[in-house]
Write a protein that holds these residues in place. Structure first.
Motif, PDB file in Angstrom:
ATOM      1  N   ALA A   1     -11.615   0.459   0.266  1.00  0.00           N
ATOM      2  CA  ALA A   1     -10.643  -0.604   0.557  1.00  0.00           C
ATOM      3  C   ALA A   1     -11.154  -1.958   0.084  1.00  0.00           C
ATOM      4  CB  ALA A   1     -10.335  -0.636   2.051  1.00  0.00           C
TER       5      ALA A   1
ATOM      6  N   LEU B   1       0.871  -1.177   0.000  1.00  0.00           N
ATOM      7  CA  LEU B   1       0.000   0.000   0.000  1.00  0.00           C
ATOM      8  C   LEU B   1       0.902   1.219   0.000  1.00  0.00           C
ATOM      9  CD1 LEU B   1      -2.729   1.474   0.258  1.00  0.00           C
ATOM     10  CD2 LEU B   1      -2.534   1.188   2.747  1.00  0.00           C
TER      11      LEU B   1
ATOM     12  N   ALA C   1      -5.469   3.339   5.328  1.00  0.00           N
ATOM     13  CA  ALA C   1      -4.518   2.272   5.648  1.00  0.00           C
ATOM     14  C   ALA C   1      -5.151   1.242   6.580  1.00  0.00           C
ATOM     15  CB  ALA C   1      -3.261   2.866   6.280  1.00  0.00           C
TER      16      ALA C   1
ATOM     17  N   GLY D   1      -2.344   4.972  -3.445  1.00  0.00           N
ATOM     18  CA  GLY D   1      -3.222   6.091  -3.108  1.00  0.00           C
ATOM     19  C   GLY D   1      -2.509   7.396  -3.365  1.00  0.00           C
TER      20      GLY D   1
ATOM     21  N   LEU E   1       1.119   5.264  -0.218  1.00  0.00           N
ATOM     22  CA  LEU E   1       0.303   6.462   0.002  1.00  0.00           C
ATOM     23  C   LEU E   1       1.123   7.697  -0.349  1.00  0.00           C
ATOM     24  CD1 LEU E   1      -1.226   5.412   3.434  1.00  0.00           C
ATOM     25  CD2 LEU E   1      -2.347   5.317   1.196  1.00  0.00           C
TER      26      LEU E   1
ATOM     27  N   ILE F   1       3.215  -1.138   4.105  1.00  0.00           N
ATOM     28  CA  ILE F   1       2.783   0.240   3.851  1.00  0.00           C
ATOM     29  C   ILE F   1       3.998   1.124   3.607  1.00  0.00           C
ATOM     30  CG2 ILE F   1       1.567   2.257   4.769  1.00  0.00           C
ATOM     31  CD1 ILE F   1      -0.106   0.355   6.442  1.00  0.00           C
TER      32      ILE F   1
ATOM     33  N   LEU G   1      -1.388  -1.300  -4.209  1.00  0.00           N
ATOM     34  CA  LEU G   1      -2.483  -0.339  -4.097  1.00  0.00           C
ATOM     35  C   LEU G   1      -1.843   1.028  -3.927  1.00  0.00           C
ATOM     36  CD1 LEU G   1      -4.664  -2.281  -1.494  1.00  0.00           C
ATOM     37  CD2 LEU G   1      -4.945  -2.273  -3.972  1.00  0.00           C
TER      38      LEU G   1
ATOM     39  N   VAL H   1       0.189  -6.799   4.486  1.00  0.00           N
ATOM     40  CA  VAL H   1       0.324  -5.524   3.779  1.00  0.00           C
ATOM     41  C   VAL H   1       1.576  -4.809   4.252  1.00  0.00           C
ATOM     42  CG1 VAL H   1      -0.730  -3.280   3.286  1.00  0.00           C
ATOM     43  CG2 VAL H   1      -2.177  -5.317   3.531  1.00  0.00           C
TER      44      VAL H   1
ATOM     45  N   VAL I   1      -7.645  -0.911   4.656  1.00  0.00           N
ATOM     46  CA  VAL I   1      -6.966  -1.875   3.793  1.00  0.00           C
ATOM     47  C   VAL I   1      -6.388  -3.019   4.622  1.00  0.00           C
ATOM     48  CG1 VAL I   1      -4.962  -2.219   2.287  1.00  0.00           C
ATOM     49  CG2 VAL I   1      -6.478  -0.266   1.918  1.00  0.00           C
TER      50      VAL I   1
END
Length: 330
Positions: A294, A65, A77, A118, A67, A93, A116, A91, A80
């Motif tokens: 999500a 993920l 977050a 963002g 961001l 991040i 993913l 995940v 997700v």
């Protein structure tokens, strides 16, 4: 002795293949079976062997993920992480400062089965790198790329609805805080476009300088921008902030200027953050349903992992105005 995949299958009353499908996030598993398998995984404290899985299937069960500038990163977050755990994914991040080199960000450490991303503005270098590597990629934010799935709110519509709400409370001098520093007046970004559209429909012309740019969407940035607006000879009686953090800063600036919110100036944010619910006064906001975003994004990434050649889709998630004390309904 550590639990095995077969132990999980035996406890859940399913086949080892079904457990594998749940752990790998395949979408075509019924909710009831998925819950049984996840319950057995939790009860046995089963931990998939990522290295063995990667050698056997080419997958690790890890999602990245990334961001970069989304308005409510913490809420997104957490949503997700919850949804990924239900599907058997871990995940990683990564938070990227907009403008910095980020092509390798989601590939640090453990290789990811999917990414993913963002971001308000799509980092082309990062997207190009992931597409070239064949990594499944789903965008979460304003930017679009025809090569990738995208799940996002209609952000221009959300900005328009927030400004409409201020108009509906009787405000006529409505400012906006949070524009991009390099945003062109002739080609406004979605939040500014939605704000202007709402003013135009109401027959309102904002004075020059009523749209304030900020480098970041932090409380401090909202405070400084609002303080400058409220010190004008023609101060606003309503402020639309492009994030909840900016709006909370603006509320503090109004209080420090001796103004009452919402009597003297109404404030509305965007993001639906939990913090706004407990601010004083509580923050009116556009609620962005991060749970829907999500869940939908995880469904898309799981589908793309299982079937890499399916056509990309663009999904619009809902948003809702939450009128609270800072801008109660008119």
């Amino acid at each position: 002795m550590a639990a095995t995949l077969r132990d999980v299958a035996r406890l859940a009353g399913v086949s080892a293949k079904t457990v594998s499908n749940v752990v790998n996030g395949y979408p075509h598993v019924s909710d009831g079976v998925r819950r049984r398998v996840l319950g057995a995984i939790e009860r046995l404290d089963y931990r998939p062997n990522l290295a063995a899985r990667h050698l056997r299937t080419g997958r690790t069960g890890v999602l990245a993920l990334v961001l970069a500038g989304v308005p409510c990163p913490d809420e997104l977050a957490h949503a997700v992480l919850r949804g990924a755990a239900e599907r058997g994914y871990r995940v990683v991040i990564e938070q990227v400062v907009p403008g910095r080199r980020a092509a390798s960000a989601p590939r640090r450490g453990v290789p990811a089965d999917g990414v993913l991303l963002g971001a308000d503005v799509v980092p082309r270098e990062l997207v190009d790198a992931q597409v070239a590597a064949g990594t499944p990629l789903v965008l979460l934010g304003e930017g679009r790329d025809g090569r990738c799935d995208r799940v996002a709110v209609d952000i221009a519509g959300a900005a328009r609805d927030a400004t409409d709400h201020l108009v509906g409370t009787g405000r006529r001098r409505i400012a906006a805080i949070g524009a991009h520093p390099r945003e062109s007046p002739s080609t406004p970004r979605p939040r500014t476009a939605g704000y202007r559209e709402a003013l135009g429909r109401a027959g309102i012309t904002a004075p020059p300088g009523y749209v304030r740019a900020t480098t970041h969407h932090r409380r401090r940035d909202g405070y400084e921008a609002a303080r400058a607006l409220l010190a004008r000879e023609d101060p606003p009686d309503g402020i639309f902030c492009y994030s909840d953090a900016l709006a909370i800063g603006a509320i503090r600036a109004a209080a420090d200027a001796g103004l009452r919110v919402p009597d003297d100036v109404a404030v509305i944010g965007l993001g639906g953050s939990e913090e706004g619910r407990y601010s004083r006064p509580s923050l009116s906001t556009v609620d962005v349903d991060v749970e829907v975003i999500a869940r939908t994004a995880l469904t898309r990434i799981a589908t793309r992992i299982a079937s890499p050649h399916v056509a990309p889709v663009d999904v619009t998630a809902p948003h809702t105005i939450l009128p609270r004390e800072s801008a109660p309904a008119g």
